[in-house]
Design a protein around this motif. Structure first.
Motif, PDB file in Angstrom:
ATOM      1  N   ALA A 193       0.832  -1.213   0.000  1.00 15.24           N
ATOM      2  CA  ALA A 193       0.000   0.000   0.000  1.00 15.24           C
ATOM      3  C   ALA A 193       0.864   1.259   0.000  1.00 15.24           C
ATOM      4  O   ALA A 193       0.461   2.305  -0.522  1.00 15.24           O
ATOM      5  CB  ALA A 193      -0.939   0.010   1.210  1.00 15.24           C
ATOM      6  N   THR A 241      -0.349   7.296   2.402  1.00 19.27           N
ATOM      7  CA  THR A 241      -0.329   5.880   2.014  1.00 19.27           C
ATOM      8  C   THR A 241      -1.360   5.655   0.918  1.00 19.27           C
ATOM      9  O   THR A 241      -2.110   6.573   0.578  1.00 19.27           O
ATOM     10  CB  THR A 241      -0.620   4.972   3.236  1.00 19.27           C
ATOM     11  OG1 THR A 241      -0.443   3.601   2.843  1.00 19.27           O
ATOM     12  CG2 THR A 241      -2.053   5.143   3.736  1.00 19.27           C
ATOM     13  N   ASP A 300      -4.786   3.584  -0.443  1.00 19.18           N
ATOM     14  CA  ASP A 300      -5.971   3.091   0.258  1.00 19.18           C
ATOM     15  C   ASP A 300      -6.256   1.618  -0.030  1.00 19.18           C
ATOM     16  O   ASP A 300      -7.257   1.087   0.422  1.00 19.18           O
ATOM     17  CB  ASP A 300      -7.206   3.959  -0.047  1.00 19.18           C
ATOM     18  CG  ASP A 300      -7.674   3.831  -1.484  1.00 19.18           C
ATOM     19  OD1 ASP A 300      -6.937   3.236  -2.309  1.00 19.18           O
ATOM     20  OD2 ASP A 300      -8.764   4.323  -1.802  1.00 19.18           O
ATOM     21  N   ARG A 301      -5.399   0.962  -0.815  1.00 12.44           N
ATOM     22  CA  ARG A 301      -5.518  -0.467  -1.048  1.00 12.44           C
ATOM     23  C   ARG A 301      -4.121  -1.072  -1.060  1.00 12.44           C
ATOM     24  O   ARG A 301      -3.162  -0.395  -1.430  1.00 12.44           O
ATOM     25  CB  ARG A 301      -6.070  -0.775  -2.452  1.00 12.44           C
ATOM     26  CG  ARG A 301      -7.456  -0.362  -2.718  1.00 12.44           C
ATOM     27  CD  ARG A 301      -7.790  -0.758  -4.174  1.00 12.44           C
ATOM     28  NE  ARG A 301      -8.824   0.113  -4.663  1.00 12.44           N
ATOM     29  CZ  ARG A 301      -9.122   0.296  -5.946  1.00 12.44           C
ATOM     30  NH1 ARG A 301      -8.446  -0.357  -6.880  1.00 12.44           N
ATOM     31  NH2 ARG A 301     -10.073   1.110  -6.292  1.00 12.44           N
ATOM     32  N   GLY A 311      -8.631  -3.617   1.056  1.00  9.48           N
ATOM     33  CA  GLY A 311      -9.137  -2.327   0.588  1.00  9.48           C
ATOM     34  C   GLY A 311      -9.860  -2.403  -0.744  1.00  9.48           C
ATOM     35  O   GLY A 311     -10.098  -1.379  -1.393  1.00  9.48           O
ATOM     36  N   ARG A 341     -18.217  -0.790   1.156  1.00  7.41           N
ATOM     37  CA  ARG A 341     -18.105   0.378   2.039  1.00  7.41           C
ATOM     38  C   ARG A 341     -19.501   0.827   2.470  1.00  7.41           C
ATOM     39  O   ARG A 341     -19.761   1.140   3.624  1.00  7.41           O
ATOM     40  CB  ARG A 341     -17.374   1.510   1.335  1.00  7.41           C
ATOM     41  CG  ARG A 341     -15.942   1.120   0.961  1.00  7.41           C
ATOM     42  CD  ARG A 341     -15.391   2.013  -0.142  1.00  7.41           C
ATOM     43  NE  ARG A 341     -16.199   1.936  -1.362  1.00  7.41           N
ATOM     44  CZ  ARG A 341     -15.865   2.483  -2.510  1.00  7.41           C
ATOM     45  NH1 ARG A 341     -14.738   3.177  -2.606  1.00  7.41           N
ATOM     46  NH2 ARG A 341     -16.640   2.351  -3.568  1.00  7.41           N
ATOM     47  N   ASP A 362     -12.769   4.849  -8.275  1.00  7.89           N
ATOM     48  CA  ASP A 362     -12.547   3.554  -7.629  1.00  7.89           C
ATOM     49  C   ASP A 362     -11.687   2.614  -8.467  1.00  7.89           C
ATOM     50  O   ASP A 362     -11.310   1.534  -8.010  1.00  7.89           O
ATOM     51  CB  ASP A 362     -13.888   2.863  -7.348  1.00  7.89           C
ATOM     52  CG  ASP A 362     -14.629   3.501  -6.185  1.00  7.89           C
ATOM     53  OD1 ASP A 362     -13.971   4.163  -5.354  1.00  7.89           O
ATOM     54  OD2 ASP A 362     -15.858   3.337  -6.112  1.00  7.89           O
ATOM     55  N   PRO A 391      -6.081   2.477  -6.948  1.00 10.09           N
ATOM     56  CA  PRO A 391      -5.877   2.866  -5.548  1.00 10.09           C
ATOM     57  C   PRO A 391      -5.712   4.385  -5.453  1.00 10.09           C
ATOM     58  O   PRO A 391      -5.131   5.007  -6.336  1.00 10.09           O
ATOM     59  CB  PRO A 391      -4.564   2.164  -5.178  1.00 10.09           C
ATOM     60  CG  PRO A 391      -4.411   1.049  -6.163  1.00 10.09           C
ATOM     61  CD  PRO A 391      -5.059   1.527  -7.422  1.00 10.09           C
ATOM     62  N   ILE A 412      -4.013   8.468   0.213  1.00  7.06           N
ATOM     63  CA  ILE A 412      -4.603   9.084   1.398  1.00  7.06           C
ATOM     64  C   ILE A 412      -3.518   9.871   2.100  1.00  7.06           C
ATOM     65  O   ILE A 412      -2.439   9.358   2.366  1.00  7.06           O
ATOM     66  CB  ILE A 412      -5.121   8.024   2.395  1.00  7.06           C
ATOM     67  CG1 ILE A 412      -6.020   7.029   1.685  1.00  7.06           C
ATOM     68  CG2 ILE A 412      -5.844   8.685   3.548  1.00  7.06           C
ATOM     69  CD1 ILE A 412      -6.416   5.874   2.593  1.00  7.06           C
TER      70      ILE A 412
END
Lengths: 450, 450
Positions: free
Chosen positions: A16, A341, A343-344, A397, A420, A438, A441, A444
Motif C-alpha cells: 500500500a 499511504t 488506500d488499497r 481495501g 463500504r 474507484d 488505488p 490518502i
C-alpha cells in the motif's frame, strides 16, 4: 531461516505504501514527457575513474567485486547520482543524440554513507536536464524550472514546497564588485550562514577572506535578500555594488522569476534567495534548492543548476541545466510516519467471489469480462463463506465484491456489492463499471490541493 | 575526457530504443495490475548469506565494498534474481501481508558471469508470483500462466512465443512407476537431451542411473511427448507406467492445459512439453520455459514454476508459484539488431516554432495550452529559419510543427503542419488535437498481431 531484519539505509515499502511511490513516479514521468523530455536509463555501474572524477565523493562509493574473482575488484562501482552517468552517456552517444537534448531519468542511486533521516544508502532520484552542444540559451534555465514546478504542483497530496533560486554570477559579480580577492573563499564562508550566526560569519570573512568589516557586512546584507518576485533587483542595487557579472546575474535571475511567476500556488512557491550557493561545485549560473514545508530538517529535496561544462571530450563542450528531485528523501519519511499511504494493498477494484470450486470458471469469466474494459480485479482464492470472502476484500481495501448465482433453470444472475456502503445492485459483467475514482488505488494523506 | 566506451554486459538504449522498453514495462505492469497483482520493489542488495543459500550461484554474485572501508566487504551483494529478495521480503513482512499474496516486480538484476548473446551482467526481469501461507491451491498455477500469456499476447510487436509446460510430479511419478531408484539422477540425465543425442542419454541412464535398456527407452519416449492440449495424457498412459504421483502430475498438467486453452493465438502458443525439467532446483510441480520464435538460441526467455516452499521461517511455510520474464534477454537482441524501435526519440507530438525571441512567450503559451489537454510538446530552442525548425522536428520524429503569427492589428493566427504529409491547416491551441495514434511514440517492428 529466521525472520530477516531490515537493512539500515535501504528502505522498502509495503504494497500500500508502494502505491504512493508508483503514483509519484508515474506523475513525474507523465509531466516530464508532456514537456518533451525523453526517458533514459543508464546502467547502475560506472568505471571507478568516472566516479572518482570529482574527488570528494569517493568515500561514498560502493565498489563491486565478483565473489570468486581473486584478482581484486571489478573496476566498477554503483553510481552515487544520475549526473555523472548522464554526462558519460552524452559523451558516449553524442553522435547519435539530437541537441539540445532533454532527458529525464528516474533511478535508484547508492551511497555508502551513514544512514540518517532523509539520507539513505539506496534511494530514488528523478532528474531532468537539458544539454546543448557548445551553447545552451538561458531560456532553458527557465524551462527546467517550469517543468519541475509543474511536476511538483501535480503531487497534490504532498506538503508544500519552496523552490529557492539564486545565480552564481550574481553573487560572484557582487563579491568582485566589492573588491574581494578570493571570491570562492567568500562564497564558501557565506555558505556557512545556515550553521553559524551572521556575526561569526562576518568575523570569518574578515579573518579568512581578507575583507574589511564593511565589505563583510555587505556580503551578509546580500545573503539576507529573499523575494517572491524580481524585486530583489532593486534591493541589490540599493547596496551600491557594481560589476558586469553582477548585472548579468541579476538579469538572468530576474528573467527566471518573471518566467515562472504564473506557476506559483499556495503550496508550490518559488523565490529568489540570495543565500543559496550549492557549495563550490560545478554550477556556473542558476542554482536551485527546495525545502519541504514542515520537513526543513530533511535539507534540500530538489536541487540543481546550470553548469557550463556538464561534459567535454576535449573538442566539444556540452553545457547543461538540470534539477534533481530526491524522491526517496521526500517520500520515505512521509510514508514511514504514516502521513501518506495508498488506500488499497492491491490494484483490484473488484473481488469476484466463488460460491463453490465447480463454478470457479464462471468467476474467471466474469473477471475476464471486467478486465477487458480495464477494471482490475481478482477472483477469490477459495469458495469460503461469503462473509469470509467479503473480509478478504475488506482487508485489502478492495471496494467491490461480485456475486454470481445460477438458478435451477440454468439462468445466471450477477450482483455487485459496494462493501463500504453495503449497497448491492444487479450488474452485467459486460457493461458494469465502477466510478472512475474507484478504478485505481487512491492516495490518502494531505488534503488534495485546490 | 575522451569518448567513453560501452561496458560489455551492461546494455544501454538510445532514447528511441528506450521507448520500446518503456512500452514493454508499462504493458506488463498494466496487465499484471488488471489481474490484481500488487507491485513490490525490493532493495538491490541482500546479505551475502541470503544470496549464497542455494550454493551453486555463488560464483555470479557481485559483492559490495565501500571504497574507503579497510575492514573488508560490506557483507552485502547485488541480487541475481527477484525470487531470493521476494522470499526474504515475504518472511520479513509476513505479519503485514495478506495471503494469498500476488505480487509483480520489474527490476534490474546483476550477475558477474561472462557476457554473451542474451546473457548480461545487468538485466531487467519481470516476475509474477502468488504466495500462500501453508497452502496454495493448484488453480493459482493456472492463474499465473494465464496472466503471463495475457501479458505476452499484448506485446504485439514482438515475434511469437511458445510457452512450454511440464510437471515435476508427472516425470518423478513416471520414473518411480518405472522402478528407478534415483529419480533425481534420471531427471538430471534426461535434462541433457537438449545437448546430447537420445542414444547417448539412453547409455548414460543405464550406466549412471542403473536403468535397464527398456526403462531408459521409456524415459526417452516420455520426453518426446509434446502436445498443444491435454492429449498428452493418453500418450503417457499408452506407455503403461503407473504411479499415484504420476496420476497427480498428469491431472495437474491437464488442468493447466485446459485452463489456458482459450488464450493461445497464432503467435502466443502453449504446449505440454514433457522434456522440460528446469534443472534440479526447488520446483515441485508445474514448470515453465518459453522460446522466442526465431531466437531459440537465446534459451528460455520466461521461466518458472511451483515451489512448495518458496520461504519458511521454521514454523510457517510459504508455497508459491511464479514466472519470470527476461525483459532484457528478449529486448536487447531485438533492439540492437534494429528489429524493433520507437518512431521518435522524444515524447513530443508537436514542435511549437518560434519566429523571433521576442515571441517566445507566445510559443510557451501555445505549448502550455496543448499540454493542458495532454499533448506532449516542446518549444523550438532558437528562432531559426522555419526550414531549420522543421528539420529539428523531423530529426526527432516529431510529427507536427506549430506556427503562430501576429499581424499589424495585433491579431494572432495559428497553423499546424503535419510534416509527414506537408498538410498545413489553421488550428486553435485551446481545441486542436492530433489523432490519438500520434500522441505517443509508436513501436516500429513486427507487424501488429491481428
Amino acid at each position: 531461516m529466521a525472520k530477516p531484519a531490515p537493512l539500515s539505509g535501504f528502505p522498502e515499502f509495503l504494497p500500500a505504501q508502494r502505491v504512493v511511490e508508483q503514483h509519484v513516479v508515474a506523475t513525474l514521468a507523465a509531466t516530464f514527457e508532456l514537456h518533451g523530455f525523453a526517458n533514459v536509463e543508464t546502467r547502475a555501474v560506472e568505471p571507478m575513474d568516472q566516479l572518482l572524477r570529482k574527488g570528494d565523493t569517493s568515500k561514498e562509493v560502493y565498489v563491486l567485486k565478483r565473489l570468486h574473482d581473486e584478482t581484486g575488484d571489478a573496476g566498477i562501482g554503483l553510481h552515487f547520482d544520475l549526473t555523472v552517468p548522464f554526462a558519460r552517456y552524452v559523451l558516449e552517444n553524442a553522435g547519435k543524440l539530437e541537441f539540445p537534448f532533454r532527458r529525464y531519468q528516474i533511478q535508484k542511486v547508492w551511497r555508502g554513507e551513514r544512514p540518517q533521516e532523509g539520507r539513505f544508502r539506496e534511494f530514488l532520484q528523478a532528474d531532468i536536464d537539458i544539454v546543448g552542444r557548445d551553447v545552451l540559451p538561458f531560456h532553458h534555465d527557465i524551462e527546467v524550472t517550469r517543468v519541475m514546478l509543474d511536476a511538483l504542483a501535480k503531487l497534490s497530496f504532498l506538503p508544500g514546497f519552496r523552490l529557492q533560486v539564486n545565480n552564481r554570477k550574481l553573487i560572484q559579480g557582487f563579491y568582485l564588485g566589492l573588491g574581494a580577492s578570493d571570491v570562492d573563499e567568500v562564497m564558501r564562508l557565506v555558505d556557512k550562514l545556515d550553521k553559524l550566526a551572521p556575526e561569526q560569519v562576518a568575523k570569518l570573512l574578515v579573518a579568512e577572506a581578507g575583507l574589511t568589516d564593511e565589505q563583510a557586512q555587505q556580503c551578509l546584507a546580500l545573503a539576507t535578500i529573499r523575494t517572491p518576485d524580481d524585486s530583489f533587483v532593486d534591493r541589490v542595487r540599493a547596496l551600491g555594488v557594481e560589476h558586469p557579472l553582477l548585472d548579468e546575474g541579476l538579469d538572468e535571475l530576474a528573467q527566471l522569476l518573471r518566467g515562472t511567476a504564473g506557476l506559483a500556488t499556495d503550496t508550490v512557491r518559488i523565490e529568489a534567495d540570495l543565500s543559496i550557493a550549492r557549495g563550490l561545485d560545478y554550477y556556473t549560473g542558476t542554482v536551485f534548492e527546495t525545502r519541504l514545508d514542515g520537513y526543513e530538517s530533511l535539507g534540500s529535496i530538489c536541487s540543481g543548476g546550470r553548469y557550463d561544462a556538464l561534459a567535454s571530450d576535449g573538442r566539444t563542450t556540452y553545457p547543461g541545466v538540470g534539477i534533481s528531485l530526491g524522491v526517496s528523501r521526500v517520500l520515505v519519511p512521509l510514508v514511514q510516519r504514516g502521513v501518506v499511504t495508498g488506500d488499497r494493498s492491491v490494484p483490484s477494484a473488484v473481488l469476484v467471489s466463488v460460491s463453490d470450486e465447480e463454478t470457479r470458471q464462471q468467476a474467471d469469466d466474469v473477471a475476464t469480462a471486467l478486465r477487458a474494459r480495464g477494471i482490475p480485479c481478482e477472483v477469490a482464492p477459495t469458495a469460503a463463506k461469503f462473509g469470509k470472502q467479503i473480509r478478504h476484500a475488506d482487508r485489502r481495501g478492495i471496494p467491490y465484491v461480485w456475486f454470481s448465482s445460477t438458478d435451477e433453470s440454468g439462468a445466471t444472475t450477477h450482483e455487485v456489492k459496494d462493501i463500504r456502503s453495503g449497497n448491492q445492485v444487479p450488474a452485467d459483467p459486460a457493461t458494469w463499471e465502477p466510478p472512475v475514482e474507484d478504478l485505481r488505488p487512491a492516495i490518502i494523506g494531505f488534503e488534495a490541493r485546490p
